[in-house]
Enzyme design. Structure first.
Site, mmCIF file in Angstrom:
data_model
loop_
_atom_site.group_PDB
_atom_site.id
_atom_site.type_symbol
_atom_site.label_atom_id
_atom_site.label_comp_id
_atom_site.label_asym_id
_atom_site.label_seq_id
_atom_site.Cartn_x
_atom_site.Cartn_y
_atom_site.Cartn_z
ATOM 1 N N GLU A 89 0.802 -1.117 0.111
ATOM 2 C CA GLU A 89 0.081 -0.013 -0.033
ATOM 3 C C GLU A 89 0.940 1.096 -0.021
ATOM 4 O O GLU A 89 1.916 1.320 0.610
ATOM 5 C CB GLU A 89 -0.863 0.043 1.203
ATOM 6 N N CYS A 102 2.994 8.824 1.339
ATOM 7 C CA CYS A 102 3.313 7.656 2.343
ATOM 8 C C CYS A 102 3.809 6.370 1.804
ATOM 9 O O CYS A 102 2.983 5.878 1.299
ATOM 10 C CB CYS A 102 2.382 7.567 3.464
ATOM 11 N N CYS A 109 6.097 -6.402 8.247
ATOM 12 C CA CYS A 109 7.194 -5.880 8.970
ATOM 13 C C CYS A 109 7.222 -6.723 10.291
ATOM 14 O O CYS A 109 6.465 -7.777 10.766
ATOM 15 C CB CYS A 109 6.473 -4.728 9.723
ATOM 16 N N CYS A 113 5.139 -4.503 16.614
ATOM 17 C CA CYS A 113 4.373 -3.299 17.681
ATOM 18 C C CYS A 113 2.952 -3.977 17.742
ATOM 19 O O CYS A 113 2.261 -4.148 16.776
ATOM 20 C CB CYS A 113 4.593 -1.938 17.143
ATOM 21 N N CYS A 116 -0.025 -2.227 15.977
ATOM 22 C CA CYS A 116 -0.004 -1.749 14.251
ATOM 23 C C CYS A 116 -0.423 -3.110 13.824
ATOM 24 O O CYS A 116 0.104 -4.117 13.922
ATOM 25 C CB CYS A 116 1.476 -1.653 14.188
ATOM 26 N N GLY A 156 6.386 -1.502 6.933
ATOM 27 C CA GLY A 156 7.692 -1.972 7.152
ATOM 28 C C GLY A 156 8.506 -0.811 8.142
ATOM 29 O O GLY A 156 8.234 0.084 8.404
ATOM 30 N N GLU A 157 9.760 -1.439 8.352
ATOM 31 C CA GLU A 157 10.815 -0.451 9.124
ATOM 32 C C GLU A 157 11.655 -0.163 8.190
ATOM 33 O O GLU A 157 12.523 -0.993 7.458
ATOM 34 C CB GLU A 157 11.472 -1.641 10.281
ATOM 35 N N SER A 188 10.737 7.160 9.133
ATOM 36 C CA SER A 188 10.457 7.156 10.533
ATOM 37 C C SER A 188 10.633 5.530 10.854
ATOM 38 O O SER A 188 10.618 4.570 10.101
ATOM 39 C CB SER A 188 8.888 6.820 10.343
ATOM 40 N N SER A 213 9.485 6.241 16.699
ATOM 41 C CA SER A 213 8.422 6.028 17.606
ATOM 42 C C SER A 213 8.945 5.562 19.012
ATOM 43 O O SER A 213 9.352 4.653 19.328
ATOM 44 C CB SER A 213 7.590 4.778 16.699
ATOM 45 N N ASN A 215 6.294 6.114 22.038
ATOM 46 C CA ASN A 215 5.118 5.492 22.523
ATOM 47 C C ASN A 215 4.867 5.049 24.176
ATOM 48 O O ASN A 215 3.991 4.673 24.434
ATOM 49 C CB ASN A 215 4.933 4.188 21.591
ATOM 50 N N ASN A 291 -4.993 4.660 15.915
ATOM 51 C CA ASN A 291 -6.162 4.547 14.810
ATOM 52 C C ASN A 291 -6.571 3.017 15.277
ATOM 53 O O ASN A 291 -5.896 2.231 14.626
ATOM 54 C CB ASN A 291 -5.347 4.911 13.342
ATOM 55 N N CYS A 334 -1.763 5.585 9.655
ATOM 56 C CA CYS A 334 -0.676 5.072 10.546
ATOM 57 C C CYS A 334 -0.949 3.799 11.245
ATOM 58 O O CYS A 334 -2.148 3.916 11.992
ATOM 59 C CB CYS A 334 0.007 6.117 11.462
#
Length: 347
Positions: A89, A102, A109, A113, A116, A156-157, A188, A213, A215, A291, A334
């Site tokens: 995506e 984005c 990934c 997390c 996510c 992904g990272e 990011s 991140s 958090n 989200n 996100c």
């Protein structure tokens, strides 16, 4: 067949030389691809028919196939299929006076997390440089205006796919490539300490915007939300960021996803403030209300709670902003991107 967008200027000149083409032909071809978004070598009219035929035999421009588009009021989610059948995506975001793209850097990934959706599928593979660049080219070709900002905040990272991401960035910011400003490209990361330090020593990558991140205000809570923190602990991440060689006028973005009853209390806001206040000139904090995703049992806090959290940080003179994600209703925000859901959508 080689993919033209896999190579930087130097590499492509060497390949063109092997094919008997003059060095300046490289610039001509790249201008067609990155400035005019042309994909058919036969339409590159400042090349001879012989050269056009030769290039068509040796190169292709795109590797991704556009499967579908999912429009929302504030964004458009693009679903692409790779040549080996994976779905990824990309989200075009409509800002007040510009467009932001984005992009994804991996299929799935491995970071894991808990908040996510992408992490639900694990890591299937890294994306190639050409697959990253393709996301920009295919979206830009039909976008209403020039895409000025690129954020590596999709699936992904990015720092776990360092080499491919780095070369994609080189293409994005070079005058012979897409020619974006380095100040308009953001990476990011979940906080890979070794890769942050590598980025800090990289003449190209250290010029980009860096978002990390966080958090959680404590190591224990961060380990619960982000298992990767067991090997990349909060103290080490902060030290790497404090040492990151930004000039005084630039700040690292600390991303903080606010999850109801987990990390959103005023007490936790105060703990976060005390943690970063000594280095407040180095950072700014982006608060991101969680989200929602049907596959994850977390909830978004009330906006009153979000504002209260922000107010605590501001009392410590920490630059703090609330970032309301776009594309939520089409699962394009996100933490909502997920390969398995895509497979259901495109069947």
């Amino acid at each position: 067949m080689r993919v033209l967008t896999s190579f930087n200027l130097t590499e492509l000149r060497d390949i063109f030389k092997e094919l008997g083409l003059e060095p300046y032909r490289t610039g001509q071809v790249l201008d067609w691809v990155y400035k005019k978004f042309e994909t058919d070598f036969q339409n590159m009219t400042n090349l001879s028919k012989t050269h056009r035929s030769m290039l068509s035999e040796h190169f292709k421009v795109h590797t991704l196939e556009l499967v579908s588009k999912v429009p929302a009021e504030d964004s458009v989610k693009y679903i692409f299929r790779t040549e080996d059948g994976h779905l990824i995506e990309t989200v075009l975001i409509f800002e007040r006076d510009h467009l932001t793209l984005c992009v994804s850097s991996q299929v799935g990934c491995a970071v894991g997390c808990k908040f996510c959706a992408t992490a639900k599928d694990g890591l299937l593979r890294n994306l190639t440089t050409s697959e990253i660049i393709d996301q920009y080219l295919l979206v830009q070709k039909e976008a209403p205006n020039r895409i000025r900002n690129v954020v590596f905040m999709g699936m992904g990272e990015p720092l776990a796919n360092y080499e491919a991401v780095r070369k994609a960035v080189e293409i994005m910011v070079s005058s012979w490539g897409i020619d974006l400003s380095k100040r308009r490209v953001s990476i990011s990361t979940s906080g890979l300490v070794a890769q942050i330090r590598r980025m800090a020593q990289d003449p190209l990558m250290k010029e980009l915007n860096l978002a990390v991140s966080i958090n959680a205000p404590s190591q224990a809570l961060r380990e619960t939300l982000m298992p990767i923190s067991k090997t990349n602990n909060l103290e080490e991440i902060l030290q790497a960021l404090i040492e990151f060689p930004y000039p005084p006028d630039r700040r690292i973005m600390l991303e903080y996803v606010l999850i109801k009853d987990l990390n959103d209390s005023p007490k936790q806001a105060q703990a976060l403030a005390k943690l970063i206040a000594p280095y407040r000139r180095k950072f700014k904090v982006n608060l991101i209300p969680y989200n929602p995703d049907p596959s994850i049992p977390f909830e978004r806090p009330s906006m009153e709670g979000v504002y209260a959290f922000q107010e605590v940080l501001r009392k410590y003179n920490i630059s703090t902003f609330i970032r309301l994600s776009k594309g939520i209703e089409v699962f394009g925000a996100c933490g909502q991107l997920r390969s398995k859901r895509l497979e259901l959508m495109v069947k």
